[in-house]
Every structure is written in C-alpha cells, then in structure tokens.
Scaffold this motif. Structure first.
Motif, mmCIF file in Angstrom:
data_model
loop_
_atom_site.group_PDB
_atom_site.id
_atom_site.type_symbol
_atom_site.label_atom_id
_atom_site.label_comp_id
_atom_site.label_asym_id
_atom_site.label_seq_id
_atom_site.Cartn_x
_atom_site.Cartn_y
_atom_site.Cartn_z
ATOM 1 N N ILE A 23 22.197 4.255 33.126
ATOM 2 C CA ILE A 23 22.754 2.974 32.694
ATOM 3 C C ILE A 23 23.293 2.206 33.895
ATOM 4 O O ILE A 23 23.105 0.986 34.014
ATOM 5 N N GLU A 24 23.973 2.909 34.797
ATOM 6 C CA GLU A 24 24.505 2.241 35.983
ATOM 7 C C GLU A 24 23.374 1.656 36.831
ATOM 8 O O GLU A 24 23.494 0.543 37.357
ATOM 9 N N TRP A 25 22.264 2.382 36.958
ATOM 10 C CA TRP A 25 21.138 1.872 37.739
ATOM 11 C C TRP A 25 20.505 0.660 37.071
ATOM 12 O O TRP A 25 19.981 -0.234 37.751
ATOM 13 N N GLU A 26 20.539 0.591 35.737
ATOM 14 C CA GLU A 26 20.016 -0.589 35.044
ATOM 15 C C GLU A 26 20.832 -1.821 35.412
ATOM 16 O O GLU A 26 20.277 -2.902 35.656
ATOM 17 N N TYR A 27 22.151 -1.665 35.468
ATOM 18 C CA TYR A 27 23.005 -2.789 35.867
ATOM 19 C C TYR A 27 22.727 -3.188 37.324
ATOM 20 O O TYR A 27 22.702 -4.382 37.657
ATOM 21 N N VAL A 28 22.547 -2.193 38.187
ATOM 22 C CA VAL A 28 22.290 -2.481 39.596
ATOM 23 C C VAL A 28 20.976 -3.242 39.753
ATOM 24 O O VAL A 28 20.890 -4.234 40.494
ATOM 25 N N CYS A 29 19.948 -2.793 39.047
ATOM 26 C CA CYS A 29 18.640 -3.465 39.137
ATOM 27 C C CYS A 29 18.727 -4.893 38.623
ATOM 28 O O CYS A 29 18.130 -5.813 39.206
ATOM 29 N N ALA A 30 19.486 -5.090 37.517
ATOM 30 C CA ALA A 30 19.637 -6.443 36.985
ATOM 31 C C ALA A 30 20.350 -7.350 37.992
ATOM 32 O O ALA A 30 19.962 -8.511 38.196
ATOM 33 N N ALA A 31 21.389 -6.817 38.628
ATOM 34 C CA ALA A 31 22.128 -7.612 39.614
ATOM 35 C C ALA A 31 21.256 -7.939 40.825
ATOM 36 O O ALA A 31 21.267 -9.069 41.333
ATOM 37 N N VAL A 32 20.486 -6.955 41.293
ATOM 38 C CA VAL A 32 19.609 -7.195 42.436
ATOM 39 C C VAL A 32 18.556 -8.248 42.098
ATOM 40 O O VAL A 32 18.255 -9.148 42.900
ATOM 41 N N GLY A 33 17.994 -8.154 40.881
ATOM 42 C CA GLY A 33 17.007 -9.149 40.470
ATOM 43 C C GLY A 33 17.582 -10.547 40.411
ATOM 44 O O GLY A 33 16.934 -11.526 40.808
ATOM 45 N N TYR A 34 18.824 -10.644 39.920
ATOM 46 C CA TYR A 34 19.485 -11.952 39.852
ATOM 47 C C TYR A 34 19.705 -12.526 41.255
ATOM 48 O O TYR A 34 19.436 -13.712 41.510
ATOM 49 N N VAL A 35 20.178 -11.695 42.162
ATOM 50 C CA VAL A 35 20.438 -12.159 43.527
ATOM 51 C C VAL A 35 19.143 -12.568 44.215
ATOM 52 O O VAL A 35 19.071 -13.609 44.893
ATOM 53 N N VAL A 36 18.098 -11.757 44.056
ATOM 54 C CA VAL A 36 16.817 -12.077 44.698
ATOM 55 C C VAL A 36 16.251 -13.382 44.134
ATOM 56 O O VAL A 36 15.742 -14.239 44.886
ATOM 57 N N GLY A 37 16.354 -13.562 42.809
ATOM 58 C CA GLY A 37 15.841 -14.785 42.197
ATOM 59 C C GLY A 37 16.575 -16.025 42.684
ATOM 60 O O GLY A 37 15.954 -17.028 43.074
#
Length: 217
Positions: A150-164
């Motif tokens: 679950i923590e990695w899902e949040y990290v991936c979502a945050a990284v995707g937001y920043v990259v976008g």
C-alpha cells in the motif's frame, strides 16, 4: 470451581491432561520447586508459557501439547538440566527454539504442529524470519507485506503526479507552440464557462418574466 488458598510445595507430579481447562497457565506453578512431572496436555490453555517454569530445576517431564499456547518458548526452559521428556507439539508457538544442554537433545516431534517455530531440531531455518520481519508470525508477516504494498502504491502515485506536472512545466517553458495551444485551450474553457453562466442567467430572467406575466393575468 474450587479456590485453593495454598498449594503444597512438595508436589512431585501434577497431571491435568485431557480436561477442558482454558485460560493462562499461572505463574505460581514456578513456586512448586519439587515438581518432577508436569502435564497440561490436551486442554484449551492459551497465553504464553510462563518464564517461571525456569525455576523448576528438578523437572524431568513437561507436556504442554495440544493446547493454544502462543508466543516464543522461554529461554529459561533451556536451563532445565534434568528435563528428559518435553512435548510442546500442536500449539501456536513462534520464534526460534532456545538453545540449552537439554533442549538440543529432543526430537522434532517435541515441537511439531507449531508452524511459527524454527531452528534445531526442526528443519525450518530461522534466517527467513530474520530477513522478512525479525521473527514475526506468518500472519504478521503477511500484514507487513500488505502494508508495504500500500505504501508503494502511494509512492508511485506521488511520483507519477510529480513527473506529469514537471513535464507540463518543462513544455510550457521551452516549447512556444505548446504554450500557445495550452493557454489557448484554457481561454476557450474559461470562455465556455462564462457563456454557460450568461445563458443560465438569461434563462432564469426569462422564466421570472413569464412568471410575472402569468401572475398579472
């Protein structure tokens, strides 16, 4: 039920096997220092094995099999040098089997039926518990892995937001054609919003005017 205000300390054998006893084993058992044989097998006892068992220096036989005892095996049991018979099978014990001059002489049958136990004489190596959660039970380990996912899902979502967001900002700064199309699209959306608002207001005014006319008639 019977309440005993005092237990004769010179008991040498206690056999409470094959009853319907439940609850925790009292720590006071450790005060019966003359015990040679202790049998609590085939009951519904829970909780942990009392560390006070380490005081039973004369104990030769201990049978706690077929209960619901949980937690680790106390290190104090490894210090019982007269212990010849030990049966802890079919409980919910976890962790590494303690070392001791007597503990290493028992067969795997003394500990079978406890999936959370590891170490000699069992064939389950304790290294996997150290790597995966410092001796956690299988259920606790699964919960920990699920939490990590679950923590990695949040990290991936945050990284995707920043990259976008970073990609859009980079294009706005360095690409003039993209910047013109981007802000042009924003202007169109804003204009559509204002036009829609004006149309709603006009419709509301017309409806109010019709209502006033109908009232006069």
């Amino acid at each position: 039920m019977m309440e005993l205000y005092k237990i004769w300390a010179d008991f040498s054998t206690i056999d409470f096997s094959s009853n319907s006893f439940y609850g925790k084993i009292p720590n006071a058992i450790g005060n019966l220092t003359s015990l040679h044989h202790l049998n609590f097998s085939h009951n519904a006892l829970n909780g942990s094995i009392p560390k006070s068992f380490g005081q039973l220096k004369n104990l030769e036989s201990l049978d706690l099999s077929v209960n619901q005892l949980a937690g680790p095996i106390p290190e104090e049991l490894g210090e019982l040098t007269f212990l010849e018979v030990l049966n802890l099978s079919y409980n919910k014990l976890v962790g590494k089997i303690p070392k001791g001059r007597q503990m290493q002489t028992f067969s795997a049958e003394s500990f079978e039926g406890n999936p959370g136990l590891c170490g000699f004489p069992l064939h389950t190596n304790c290294s996997h518990t150290d790597d995966n959660g410092n001796g956690l039970t299988p259920r606790e380990h699964d919960d920990l892995e699920e939490k990590r996912e679950i923590e990695w899902e949040y990290v991936c979502a945050a990284v995707g937001y920043v990259v976008g967001c970073g990609s859009i900002m980079w294009l706005l700064l360095l690409c003039q054609s993209f910047r013109e199309r981007y802000f042009g699209k924003i202007e169109e959306v804003v204009e559509d919003m204002f036009i829609s608002r004006d149309m709603r207001r006009r419709r509301a005014r017309r409806a109010a005017a019709r209502n006033r006319v109908s009232r006069r008639q």
